[in-house]
Design a protein around this motif. Sequence first.
Motif: not given
Length: 495
Positions: A439-448, A133-136, A110-124
């Motif tokens: 998109i963050g699988l490399r980071f997750a595995m590296m952190q672990i 494409h921008k974040l890859t 809900n970008e209008r009322d809850d802008p932090i919820s409009a991230h790559l995982f949720a938007v369509d």
Amino acid sequence: MEVLKYIFYPTVFIASLVYYMFRRRLSYWKDRGIPHDRPHFIYGNMIGIQKEKNFHELLRDYYMKYKHSKPFVGFFMMASPDAMILDLDLIKSILIKDFHNFNDRYHFFNERDDPISAHLFAVDGKRWKIMRHKLTPTYTSGKMKFMFPTIVEVGCRFNKTFMNIVENGGTIVEIKDLMARFTTDVIGTCAFGIECNSLENPDVEFRTYGRKIFTSRSPMKETFLRSFPRLARTLRMRKFPKDMAAFFTKIVRDTIDYREKNGIERNDFMNLLIELKNKDNSLTIDEIVAETFIFFVAGFDTSSAALGYCMYELAHHPEIQRNVRKEIESALEKYDGELNYEANIEMTFLDQVIKETIRKYTVFPFLTRVTEEDYKIPNSNLVIEKGVKVIIPIDALNNDPDLFPDPDKFDPSRFSADEIKKRHPMAWLPFGEGPRNCIGLRFAMMQIRIGLISILKDFEFSTCDRTETPIINNPRSFILAPFNGIFLKVERIVQ
């Protein structure tokens, strides 16, 4: 009486209409002859959630009941008729081959009322494609190598934390909390450029909000938001509390202002996002806030859960723990005691241990997609109609004895190169698959990996009287989480 008439009849009409609509939705799979459990009017097929069962147990039981009713079975998340996919080839088609018809997750934002919820995982839709494409480029192996030293610094402080515990006479530790403090400090420095120091002070504000992200959410609310995202937006519902959004927004804005005014650059995720913002205005400030927030959410509790469960299994399997330690010592010796990026990626047995942990303790129970157009199942007359959400029960697959024999056994050899080749590629999907994988699988595995290396090289872990066996997981948590923590005995290794 006249006034009551004007109130009573419209109310009865609306209630009757809602009842009719729900009944019609709840007969969806019956009308189409698809196997399913009879749904409850309110809970659908989610009876017992938050009380007797968590999401993992609920979907696992349902999967085991219908696993031979391939290719899919009906399932109701509340009143939402979803298709639970049971066939691995069909899963592959949905995630990869026919991705064009399943590219949306249908998650709430809900970008209008809850802008932090409009991230790559949720938007369509088109917005997701542009953002992906921008974040890859910020998640490539080259960028992970760029951030590696920053995480190693936190790993050194992590090691020092255990050293202080042992030197001060401590022998029993609650490992899940310590792992969460480690990942909080990693994400804090990589995503926000902030030295959180929660390893030294577990009550810092950043750690407090990290806990609140998950404790402030309930499975039933999550289910409603996932099942009826458009209705939830119309009702102006929020996924995250206002104070949480304000806290993370302020941190991001202040960090960007400070860095740009002082010409500061760091080896972290925030620096990469600032570069994108300044390159043809590719990212707005609100988008940076949303992306750093989901980076925090995805990397904080999911990784700490995997770390905690991994240590739990290593404590129960001392021989596996010794073999991991031997590999760590051998790799560090090869590079003169330095934990560098090359040493990290060469530890193949450690990688197997992590993957087996993620199989046995799948943090997120399922993946979701939604059909954009009617989809005819290959080699059948069955159709998943436009707008129907599909559920891919990854936790259930990971615990299916036909795919992973004796699934309760902790066996890292399942992820040797030879064993992986024998298995269907869709049997293990903790990070998803296809164009919309994590998109963050490399980071997750590296952190672990860095977290485990930092402590296993100097400390030995074992079970104690307070170690809960088996672990009781919290039924109120959407992600997998131990209800009473994970207590282990820790001893320093004498060189």
